[in-house]
Scaffold this active site. Structure first.
Site, short mmCIF file in Angstrom:
data_model
loop_
_atom_site.label_atom_id
_atom_site.label_comp_id
_atom_site.label_asym_id
_atom_site.label_seq_id
_atom_site.Cartn_x
_atom_site.Cartn_y
_atom_site.Cartn_z
N ARG A 200 -29.77 -88.84 -76.93
CA ARG A 200 -30.62 -87.70 -77.40
C ARG A 200 -31.83 -87.85 -77.35
O ARG A 200 -32.71 -88.37 -78.45
CB ARG A 200 -30.00 -88.09 -79.28
CG ARG A 200 -30.30 -87.27 -80.07
CD ARG A 200 -29.90 -87.42 -81.34
NE ARG A 200 -28.17 -87.44 -81.48
CZ ARG A 200 -27.18 -86.67 -81.80
NH1 ARG A 200 -27.39 -85.49 -81.20
NH2 ARG A 200 -26.47 -87.04 -81.43
N GLU B 268 -20.52 -86.92 -76.08
CA GLU B 268 -19.77 -85.78 -76.04
C GLU B 268 -20.95 -85.45 -75.01
O GLU B 268 -21.43 -86.14 -75.27
CB GLU B 268 -20.52 -84.59 -77.04
CG GLU B 268 -20.48 -83.44 -77.11
CD GLU B 268 -20.32 -82.51 -78.03
OE1 GLU B 268 -20.72 -83.34 -79.86
OE2 GLU B 268 -21.73 -81.50 -77.51
N SER C 25 -19.86 -79.02 -74.20
CA SER C 25 -19.38 -78.51 -75.56
C SER C 25 -18.93 -76.50 -74.97
O SER C 25 -20.11 -75.52 -73.84
CB SER C 25 -20.42 -77.79 -76.58
OG SER C 25 -20.18 -77.52 -77.46
N ARG D 27 -26.79 -87.14 -70.19
CA ARG D 27 -25.52 -87.46 -70.94
C ARG D 27 -25.02 -88.33 -69.84
O ARG D 27 -24.04 -89.26 -69.20
CB ARG D 27 -24.94 -87.17 -71.75
CG ARG D 27 -25.43 -86.58 -72.85
CD ARG D 27 -25.30 -86.35 -74.43
NE ARG D 27 -25.80 -86.55 -75.18
CZ ARG D 27 -25.21 -86.10 -77.41
NH1 ARG D 27 -23.91 -85.66 -76.71
NH2 ARG D 27 -26.45 -86.25 -77.52
N ARG E 187 -35.31 -79.64 -78.41
CA ARG E 187 -34.41 -79.67 -79.01
C ARG E 187 -35.25 -80.23 -80.73
O ARG E 187 -35.59 -82.36 -79.71
CB ARG E 187 -33.25 -80.47 -79.59
CG ARG E 187 -32.57 -79.14 -78.80
CD ARG E 187 -30.39 -79.28 -78.58
NE ARG E 187 -29.98 -78.68 -78.15
CZ ARG E 187 -28.67 -78.14 -77.84
NH1 ARG E 187 -28.51 -79.62 -78.17
NH2 ARG E 187 -28.24 -77.42 -76.94
N1 LIG Z 1 -30.95 -84.44 -77.81
C1 LIG Z 1 -30.15 -83.81 -76.72
N2 LIG Z 1 -30.63 -84.73 -76.28
C2 LIG Z 1 -29.77 -85.00 -74.68
N3 LIG Z 1 -28.98 -84.61 -74.16
C3 LIG Z 1 -27.73 -83.40 -75.78
C4 LIG Z 1 -28.94 -83.29 -76.45
N4 LIG Z 1 -28.22 -82.37 -76.88
C5 LIG Z 1 -26.60 -82.21 -76.99
N5 LIG Z 1 -27.29 -82.27 -75.90
C6 LIG Z 1 -25.65 -82.25 -75.01
O1 LIG Z 1 -25.75 -80.98 -74.24
C7 LIG Z 1 -24.36 -80.65 -74.56
C8 LIG Z 1 -24.59 -78.94 -75.29
O2 LIG Z 1 -25.24 -78.96 -76.76
P1 LIG Z 1 -24.69 -78.56 -78.03
O3 LIG Z 1 -25.12 -77.95 -78.93
O4 LIG Z 1 -23.07 -79.05 -78.12
O5 LIG Z 1 -24.85 -80.71 -78.54
P2 LIG Z 1 -24.75 -80.71 -80.11
O6 LIG Z 1 -23.00 -80.59 -80.52
O7 LIG Z 1 -25.79 -80.63 -81.11
O8 LIG Z 1 -24.45 -82.54 -79.37
P3 LIG Z 1 -24.70 -83.23 -80.44
O9 LIG Z 1 -22.78 -83.77 -80.99
O10 LIG Z 1 -24.27 -84.93 -79.43
O11 LIG Z 1 -25.22 -83.87 -81.85
C9 LIG Z 1 -23.63 -81.32 -75.94
O12 LIG Z 1 -22.85 -81.74 -75.51
C10 LIG Z 1 -24.64 -82.63 -75.37
O13 LIG Z 1 -23.98 -83.82 -74.23
N1 LIG Z 2 -24.60 -73.44 -74.91
C1 LIG Z 2 -23.72 -74.38 -75.12
C2 LIG Z 2 -23.53 -75.56 -74.19
O1 LIG Z 2 -23.88 -76.01 -73.42
C3 LIG Z 2 -24.41 -75.92 -76.24
O2 LIG Z 2 -25.84 -75.97 -76.61
O3 LIG Z 2 -23.73 -76.40 -77.05
#
Ligand SMILES: Nc1ncnc2c1ncn2[C@@H]1O[C@H](COP(=O)(O)OP(=O)(O)OP(=O)(O)O)[C@@H](O)[C@H]1O
Ligand SMILES: N[C@@H](CO)C(=O)O
Length: 425
Positions: free
Chosen positions: A280, A352, A355, A394, A265
């Site tokens: 992150r 978090e 999700s 995480r 990401r």
């Molecule tokens: N950049 C990242 N680095 C490490 N773990 C991540 C990252 N982005 C998301 N995650 C993990 O992956 C899971 C699924 O991604 P999701 O798209 O729901 O994250 P997100 O809602 O963007 O997270 P956040 O609100 O913390 O930015 C999250 O619950 C989190 O535990």
């Molecule tokens: N694919 C979902 C659950 O991991 C997300 O990235 O949020």
């Protein structure tokens, strides 16, 4: 993608529910849809007249009319003009269809009826907590990045040299712990009936559009320069797209998949947030759960999905809470979403870690994934669900903090010991 028929027939209700998520104007879509329907009506009238003319010409000739006479000539001329008009209408209709499609693609899913109404994350609802008794009492717990560096298992500086900020290298027992977590999570999910997949880590634009990351969130994913290929932000994209354009039999449902992949990401909007540690990163490992189910069972399947993610935390004895996202905080494709947040002692807060979303038929419409059911005409769209089970980095952070001992060693959670063949890190 929202159903155009639903928008047409219930425009006020759809607009009102979209308004719960933010500002989206359906009017341009409705205007184009009206134009499209007028063209369609025009086409039907012309087609009917064209058929009538063909029949009339035949009947008249049969009843003795001169085929080269004025009357037949005039009818044939009219038929010719209609054919020209019809050939002009078809591309116009296609063009309007394409425009409607372009306008529908950036519109998010409708929140489910049971989703709490709210503007942003401050109005999310806490549903339950688990494991308070496992919250450590030691007040001096080090941040996971600090203990990780002390133990020589997390290497940030070298990784930044290799790539850039927000990367990590795992060394020795750190790498082994990450692998053990992945294996442990996959074993749990496969025992619960999920079929493991190792999918492509690079996907094309059609795939990202089908799951909802494109066109709106292009800046959040890494794109390969020369090709139409992107690094996956989550394996939900690759796994869902395995079924793109497929028609399944009802008996094949539900389909449960789990998959471990690295996720990539750009974190474009996160400047300055969570700059330390594993929370992150631009590259992180995640075990994903994806379900394709019959629409009647998707709500129950959603509850089970969250329980499967919670089960991992319970087995690891990591304290957590479950949050239900309000309408204003829902992800783009989700109709309903639960986030699971794990306790991070160094911050004294929950963060978090998973999700879990029910996207209903939103991705199936974009990806054209349908099923046939005995006794029902035609096909229906499947409902899809996805959940992190869990984000591995995480989870590692949570273990390095919640299992930290006063002598700055880490006790390995009981369920991981067989994978690591050690009790202390
Ligand atoms: N950049 C990242 N680095 C490490 N773990 C991540 C990252 N982005 C998301 N995650 C993990 O992956 C899971 C699924 O991604 P999701 O798209 O729901 O994250 P997100 O809602 O963007 O997270 P956040 O609100 O913390 O930015 C999250 O619950 C989190 O535990
Ligand atoms: N694919 C979902 C659950 O991991 C997300 O990235 O949020």
């Amino acid at each position: 993608m929202l159903d155009i028929k639903l928008i047409r027939e219930n425009s006020a209700t759809v607009q009102a529910r979209l308004n719960l998520r933010g500002e989206y104007d359906l009017q341009p879509i409705l205007t184009l849809d009206e134009q499209r329907r007028q063209l369609e009506q025009e086409r039907v009238v012309l087609q009917t007249r064209s058929n009538d003319i063909g029949k009339l010409v035949g009947d008249k000739i049969k009843s003795g009319c001169d085929p080269k006479g004025e009357e037949i000539k005039a009818l044939r001329e009219e038929g010719q003009q209609i054919k020209i008009k019809l050939s002009e209408l078809e591309p116009k209709e296609k063009e309007i269809d394409a425009q409607i499609n372009q306008l529908l693609l950036p519109i998010p899913n409708l929140p489910s009826e049971s989703t709490p109404v709210g503007k942003d994350e401050r109005e999310n609802l806490e549903i339950r907590r688990w494991g308070d008794k496992y919250i450590p009492t030691n007040p001096n717990i080090l941040h996971h990045a600090d203990i990780g560096e002390k133990l020589n298992i997390l290497e940030f500086k070298q990784a930044v040299k290799v790539a850039q900020a927000r990367f990590v290298a795992l060394k020795g027992a750190g790498a082994a712990l990450e692998r053990a977590l992945i294996q442990f999570m996959l074993d749990r999910h496969t025992n619960n009936g999920y079929l493991e997949v190792i999918p492509p880590l690079l996907v094309n634009s059609t795939s990202l559009t089908a799951t909802g990351q494109l066109p709106k969130f292009a800046e959040e994913s890494f794109k390969c320069d020369a090709d139409d290929l992107w690094l996956i932000p989550t394996s939900e994209v690759s796994v869902m797209n395995l079924y793109r354009d497929e028609i399944l039999e009802a008996e094949q449902l539900p389909i449960y998949h789990c998959s471990y992949t690295p996720c990539f990401r750009r974190e474009a909007g996160s400047y300055g947030r969570d700059t330390r540690g594993l929370i992150r990163l631009h590259q992180f490992n995640k075990v994903e759960m994806v379900k394709l189910v019959h629409p009647d069972s998707s709500e129950a399947e959603h509850e089970k999905l969250v329980q499967d993610a919670e089960g991992v935390l319970q087995a690891l004895k990591l304290p957590y809470r479950v949050i239900e996202l309000c309408t204003g905080d829902l992800g783009f494709s989700a109709a309903k979403c639960y986030d699971i947040e794990v306790w991070l002692p160094s911050a004294g807060t929950y963060r978090e870690i998973s999700s879990c979303s029910n996207v209903r038929d939103f991705q199936a419409r974009r990806a054209n994934i349908r099923f046939k059911e005995a006794g029902k005409k035609g096909t229906q769209y499947i409902h899809a669900l996805n959940g992190s089970g869990l984000a591995v980095g995480r989870t590692m952070a949570a273990i390095l903090e919640n299992y930290q001992q006063p002598d700055e060693t880490i006790r390995i959670p009981d369920v991981l010991q067989p994978y690591l063949r050690r009790e202390i890190l």
